[in-house]
Design an enzyme around this catalytic site. Structure first.
Site, PDB file in Angstrom:
ATOM      1  N   TRP A 292       0.823  -1.221   0.000  1.00  4.36           N
ATOM      2  CA  TRP A 292       0.000   0.000   0.000  1.00  4.36           C
ATOM      3  C   TRP A 292       0.853   1.265   0.000  1.00  4.36           C
ATOM      4  CZ3 TRP A 292      -0.542  -3.890   3.747  1.00  4.36           C
ATOM      5  CH2 TRP A 292       0.223  -3.710   4.900  1.00  4.36           C
TER       6      TRP A 292
ATOM      7  N   GLU B 192      -5.916   0.877   5.192  1.00  5.72           N
ATOM      8  CA  GLU B 192      -5.989   1.627   6.447  1.00  5.72           C
ATOM      9  C   GLU B 192      -6.976   1.006   7.439  1.00  5.72           C
ATOM     10  OE1 GLU B 192      -3.933   3.633   7.471  1.00  5.72           O
ATOM     11  OE2 GLU B 192      -2.911   4.220   5.635  1.00  5.72           O
TER      12      GLU B 192
ATOM     13  N   LEU C 202      -8.895 -11.656  11.982  1.00  2.00           N
ATOM     14  CA  LEU C 202      -8.217 -10.352  12.055  1.00  2.00           C
ATOM     15  C   LEU C 202      -8.653  -9.531  13.266  1.00  2.00           C
ATOM     16  CD1 LEU C 202      -6.093  -8.822  10.500  1.00  2.00           C
ATOM     17  CD2 LEU C 202      -7.868  -7.889   9.024  1.00  2.00           C
TER      18      LEU C 202
ATOM     19  N   TYR D  64      -7.878   9.611  12.213  1.00  2.00           N
ATOM     20  CA  TYR D  64      -6.645   9.062  11.659  1.00  2.00           C
ATOM     21  C   TYR D  64      -6.843   8.570  10.220  1.00  2.00           C
ATOM     22  CZ  TYR D  64      -3.365   5.752  10.008  1.00  2.00           C
ATOM     23  OH  TYR D  64      -2.524   5.107   9.169  1.00  2.00           O
TER      24      TYR D  64
ATOM     25  N   ASP E 243      -1.410   8.787  14.506  1.00  2.38           N
ATOM     26  CA  ASP E 243      -1.680   7.442  15.012  1.00  2.38           C
ATOM     27  C   ASP E 243      -0.745   7.169  16.193  1.00  2.38           C
ATOM     28  OD1 ASP E 243       0.790   6.991  13.914  1.00  2.38           O
ATOM     29  OD2 ASP E 243       0.229   5.100  12.959  1.00  2.38           O
TER      30      ASP E 243
ATOM     31  N   CYS F  42      11.654   4.422  16.109  1.00  2.00           N
ATOM     32  CA  CYS F  42      11.214   4.954  17.404  1.00  2.00           C
ATOM     33  C   CYS F  42      10.145   4.037  17.975  1.00  2.00           C
ATOM     34  CB  CYS F  42      10.693   6.374  17.219  1.00  2.00           C
ATOM     35  SG  CYS F  42      10.530   7.302  18.753  1.00  2.00           S
TER      36      CYS F  42
ATOM     37  N   CYS G 156      17.707   4.456  18.778  1.00  6.57           N
ATOM     38  CA  CYS G 156      18.098   5.863  18.858  1.00  6.57           C
ATOM     39  C   CYS G 156      19.485   6.091  18.258  1.00  6.57           C
ATOM     40  CB  CYS G 156      18.077   6.330  20.309  1.00  6.57           C
ATOM     41  SG  CYS G 156      16.437   6.263  21.051  1.00  6.57           S
TER      42      CYS G 156
END
Length: 357
Positions: free
Chosen positions: A35, A48, A91, A131, A149, A203, A210
DNA sequence: TTCCGGAAAA
DNA sequence: TTTTCCGGAA
């Protein structure tokens, strides 16, 4: 604090955040998922919805089966409910599937099968919240609206060391401002894809990478070694309400004190005679004939602990003489010496408010 | 066992 | 504003 700090960080350095984010995205973000870069609003919408509350790795086979089985929104709209649910099976969050069908049919019926291209229209559709509407609007139509999100909350919270909880109305507003302050309106799709990918692959909630992160030099949480403090959430622990009725029993310049028991708050500290109850306490614990004078509820206080809200009411009862039994747990202490005993804060407040002691 | 996560219903 | 809905990974 707050506003001015965020403003300075993001503006004074000429949107270092967006520049670094997009550089990283261009150079190193090679996560290949079908996607990504997709322009067909139908396929973006399907992806989405599947990705709501779902990891990409888990959603991927479902996405491929959905697109293969229903290549167009008309095909999906025409499918029998049971067949679509079968495809969704495993799902989770099955209302997503029901909303998916409802929206497919609505888009065919009301928009002639052409997915609406305005944010205000998109967010009206079933199963599409802030979102998902932002994702479809930016990816399919290039509309300059940032997605927010879980990844974005985390990245923003850490980059700015934002103390606001992300699960409250005011906190969400603040995070909306933070993302907006670093958003690149000229390339909304790339920015949105990049910041979510950063959250997913660099992250991360735990074991964030990091070292080597393009943004670490501007990241306040990294600088202050507090990466895993963020994002802050309001701990939704149940708050237990308790009602303490304290009776200051007084006989000949002596007061009754007892020690807090183990296994409860304030263990080992001292307190007056306590009756814990849902309502106003009664003096049933006393032989009523011993009471010389009673000053009920002369002071009240509330104490907030992490997990408890304790409301205390204080009453003074002067006795003619010490009761014969029922008070073996504690001791009678000369008023002059009471201040030498350790008390919980709520009793300290009472003692300070009552110079009488 | 705990953590994580969008939208809608309550 | 709070609760409910689900499954997978740590």
């Amino acid at each position: 604090m707050g506003d001015s700090f965020y403003f300075c960080t993001s503006i004074m350095i000429d949107n270092f955040f967006a520049k670094q984010l997009l550089s990283w995205h261009h150079l190193e973000n090679n996560r290949i998922l079908p996607w990504k870069g997709e322009k067909d609003p139908y396929k973006i919408w399907i992806s989405e919805i599947i990705l709501q509350q779902t990891r990409a790795e888990q959603g991927l086979p479902y996405y491929e089966r959905f697109i293969a089985t229903y290549p167009t929104i008309e095909a999906l709209a025409a499918a029998p409910d049971q067949e679509v649910f079968k495809l969704w099976q495993g799902l989770g969050y099955y209302s997503r599937c029901r909303n998916l069908l409802a929206t497919a049919r609505q888009v065919v019926a009301e928009y002639g099968g052409k997915f609406p291209d305005q944010y205000a229209q998109i967010i009206q559709l079933k199963g599409i919240g802030p979102y998902t509407a932002a994702a479809i609007a930016s990816f399919a139509f290039g509309i300059a609206v940032p997605v927010i999100d879980g990844n974005v909350y985390r990245v923003m919270a850490r980059y700015f060391a934002a103390p606001e909880p992300m699960d409250t109305t005011t906190g969400k507003k603040k995070f909306n401002e933070l993302v907006t302050s670093v958003f690149d309106e000229r390339q909304p799709a790339a920015f949105n894809q990049a910041i979510m990918d950063l959250g997913a692959s660099v992250c991360m909630p735990k074991q964030a990478k990091c070292e080597g992160c393009f943004l670490s030099s501007g990241c306040r949480a990294y600088r202050e070694n507090s990466v895993y403090v963020f994002p802050v959430k309001t701990k939704k622990i149940a708050v237990r309400h308790r009602y303490f009725n304290y009776y200051i029993l007084e006989v000949n310049e002596e007061l009754y004190l007892q020690q807090r028991p183990p296994g409860d708050v304030w263990h080992d500290l001292y307190e007056f005679f306590l009756v814990e109850s849902e309502n106003a306490g009664t003096t049933d614990f006393l032989d009523q004939s011993l009471i010389e004078e009673e000053k009920p509820h002369i002071f009240r206080s509330k104490q907030r602990l992490t997990h408890q809200l304790i409301e205390s009411k204080f009453s003074i009862i002067k006795l003619k003489k010490k009761p014969r039994s029922g008070f073996e747990k504690g001791a009678w202490i000369k008023k002059i010496n009471v201040k030498n005993y350790p008390f919980p804060k709520t009793i300290i407040s009472f003692l300070e408010e009552m110079p009488y002691f």
